[in-house]
Design an enzyme around this catalytic site. Structure first.
Site, PDB file in Angstrom:
ATOM      1  N   CYS A   1       0.607  -0.765   0.235  1.00 20.16           N
ATOM      2  CA  CYS A   1      -0.211   0.239  -0.315  1.00 20.16           C
ATOM      3  C   CYS A   1       0.758   1.053   0.323  1.00 20.16           C
ATOM      4  O   CYS A   1       0.513   2.710  -0.109  1.00 20.16           O
ATOM      5  CB  CYS A   1      -0.987   0.557   1.181  1.00 20.16           C
ATOM      6  SG  CYS A   1      -2.236  -1.181   1.248  1.00 20.16           S
TER       7      CYS A   1
ATOM      8  N   HIS B   1      -9.645   3.151  -1.415  1.00 18.18           N
ATOM      9  CA  HIS B   1      -7.805   2.928  -1.047  1.00 18.18           C
ATOM     10  C   HIS B   1      -7.268   1.782  -2.440  1.00 18.18           C
ATOM     11  O   HIS B   1      -7.317   0.032  -2.479  1.00 18.18           O
ATOM     12  CB  HIS B   1      -8.135   2.083  -0.322  1.00 18.18           C
ATOM     13  CG  HIS B   1      -6.653   2.001   0.003  1.00 18.18           C
ATOM     14  ND1 HIS B   1      -5.839   1.982   0.085  1.00 18.18           N
ATOM     15  CD2 HIS B   1      -5.980   0.540   0.954  1.00 18.18           C
ATOM     16  CE1 HIS B   1      -4.184   1.121   0.031  1.00 18.18           C
ATOM     17  NE2 HIS B   1      -5.075   0.735   1.305  1.00 18.18           N
TER      18      HIS B   1
ATOM     19  N   CYS C   1       0.011   3.095   5.721  1.00 18.93           N
ATOM     20  CA  CYS C   1       0.695   1.246   6.563  1.00 18.93           C
ATOM     21  C   CYS C   1       0.688   0.633   5.264  1.00 18.93           C
ATOM     22  O   CYS C   1       0.849   0.550   4.260  1.00 18.93           O
ATOM     23  CB  CYS C   1       0.416   0.389   7.426  1.00 18.93           C
ATOM     24  SG  CYS C   1      -2.178   0.937   6.669  1.00 18.93           S
TER      25      CYS C   1
END
Length: 420
Positions: free
Chosen positions: A103, A375, A405
């Site tokens: 990510c 996302h 994160c």
């Protein structure tokens, strides 16, 4: 070797589309090309030439190298970054590298671009034919709608019995391989560790939706979004101008949704976690002195950045370790930071890191975050950098920090100083 600060001279992103939504016919590099074109078209002069705010001509010819984050590259062809760069019309000589830090891929791409600029010797010198190429492109892209299913046994054959299909989204994007569980289970652990209730997570998610809906309605994202036109066979083109996820929520259903990952006292749901999405973001970086020499208007100065790692099961709170590293490298105190972007992989991620860093919720993700906006995992790290600048600009603030994160126990953080 002399060193200069890296500055951001432009940022653009596509709208964020829903899983199997408007962008389902577009692969990640195609979305990346759109974001790159948007970023290039937003590079402006400071008025030393034909006029303040003029767009520079042929900006693609100034790009020396490109870094683009992409997490699940299966099925989209080799060298995704290269595809996006060529698709955006950049010269064949542009150096391209695809980055995968899960990510945090999009943010790590910006960090690597900044490092290239700080190490002046790695850029073309006045003695080379590419001496005019002083810009580095960075960003991230993901089409979660187009991530395929895998049939692992097909390579060696299945002699008898059923053959299992693996979902690439889950297996390569959302699975804690170290503990053989969905990353949502890590979010559940985080909620237990820090005493964060289902009600707190739901309320945070609803506030994220309120903020993103207000931001869209008031045009906050208009400057950063590159409108996407999707041509249809024998039909009118589909025009996508806004993020799709914020308008799709059913607020009334949020409190009654079942836990997504564990039935026994689970607190993480589809509503208070981020969704699966498609999108891309791109930034153009260069040295501060080079920008001045070219008469360009920098948006923000990258003061510093940092990474941190811990136990993979605790990836959710890794930003609380990466942020202090970035701040120390920047030579600023946490109290000096006016606004934060913390990627909302889950509502509990933002809640836990705000608690650990003692942050004011009113100054974190002020335009909503991944829970409500979506996302696209390779995009988000780059997206929150651009949105952080947007927040600083609209609030007439100077210092901001973005953090994200990533699976495996890591996180990245970056500190920006608004210039324009």
């Amino acid at each position: 070797m002399s060193q200069q600060k890296a500055v951001i001279v432009s940022f653009a992103r596509t709208p964020i589309a829903r899983f199997r939504g408007s962008f389902s016919s577009l692969k990640a590099p195609q979305l990346g090309s759109t974001a790159i074109k948007g970023a290039l078209s937003r590079i402006k002069s400071n008025g030393n030439g034909n006029g303040a705010g003029d767009i520079i001509e042929d900006p693609q010819n100034y790009i020396y190298e490109a870094f683009m984050g992409n997490v699940v590259s299966a099925g989209i062809g080799q060298a995704p970054c290269r595809q996006a760069v060529i698709g955006a019309g950049l010269p064949q000589s542009t150096i391209c590298t695809t980055i995968n830090k899960v990510c945090a891929s999009g943010m790590k791409s910006v960090m690597l671009a900044s490092q290239m600029i700080q190490c002046n010797g790695l850029l073309p010198t006045s003695n080379t034919k590419n001496k005019h190429k002083k810009m580095i492109l960075a960003g991230g892209m993901e089409s979660m709608s187009n991530i395929p299913h895998y049939l692992p046994s097909s390579r060696t054959g299945t002699n008898l019995g059923h053959a299992q299909l693996l979902d690439g989204v889950i297996y390569d994007g959302l699975w804690d391989i170290y503990n053989n569980q969905h990353m949502g289970m890590c979010a559940e652990k985080c909620a237990r560790d820090y005493g964060i209730s289902r009600a707190e997570q739901d309320e945070y998610a609803l506030e994220s939706y309120r903020r993103s809906q207000d931001a869209i309605e008031s045009g906050v994202f208009d400057d950063e979004i590159e409108i996407v036109e999707i041509k249809q066979r024998r039909k009118e083109s589909i025009i996508v101008k806004h993020d799709e996820e914020p308008a799709a929520v059913n607020i009334d259903r949020v409190p009654s949704l079942r836990p997504a990952f564990t039935a026994d006292n689970g607190t993480v749901t589809a509503a208070n976690a981020s969704s699966l999405n498609d999108g891309a973001a791109a930034l153009v970086l260069m040295g501060e002195n080079d920008a001045k020499d070219m008469g360009l208007v920098p948006l923000a100065r990258i003061l510093a950045y940092g990474d941190a790692e811990q136990d993979p099961v605790d990836f959710t709170t890794a930003p609380s370790h990466a942020v202090p590293v970035a701040l120390e490298n920047a030579g600023v105190e946490l109290a000096d930071v006016e606004y934060h972007e913390i990627n909302e992989a889950f509502s509990v991620v933002a809640l836990a890191n705000m608690k650990l860093l003692n942050l004011d919720p009113a100054r974190v993700n002020i335009f909503g975050g991944a829970v409500s906006l979506g996302h696209p995992i390779g995009m988000s790290g780059a997206r929150i950098i651009g949105t952080l600048y947007n927040a600083l600009k609209r609030k007439d603030a100077t210092l901001g920090c973005a953090s994200i994160c990533n699976g495996g126990g890591g996180a990245s953080a970056i500190v920006l100083e608004r210039m324009n």
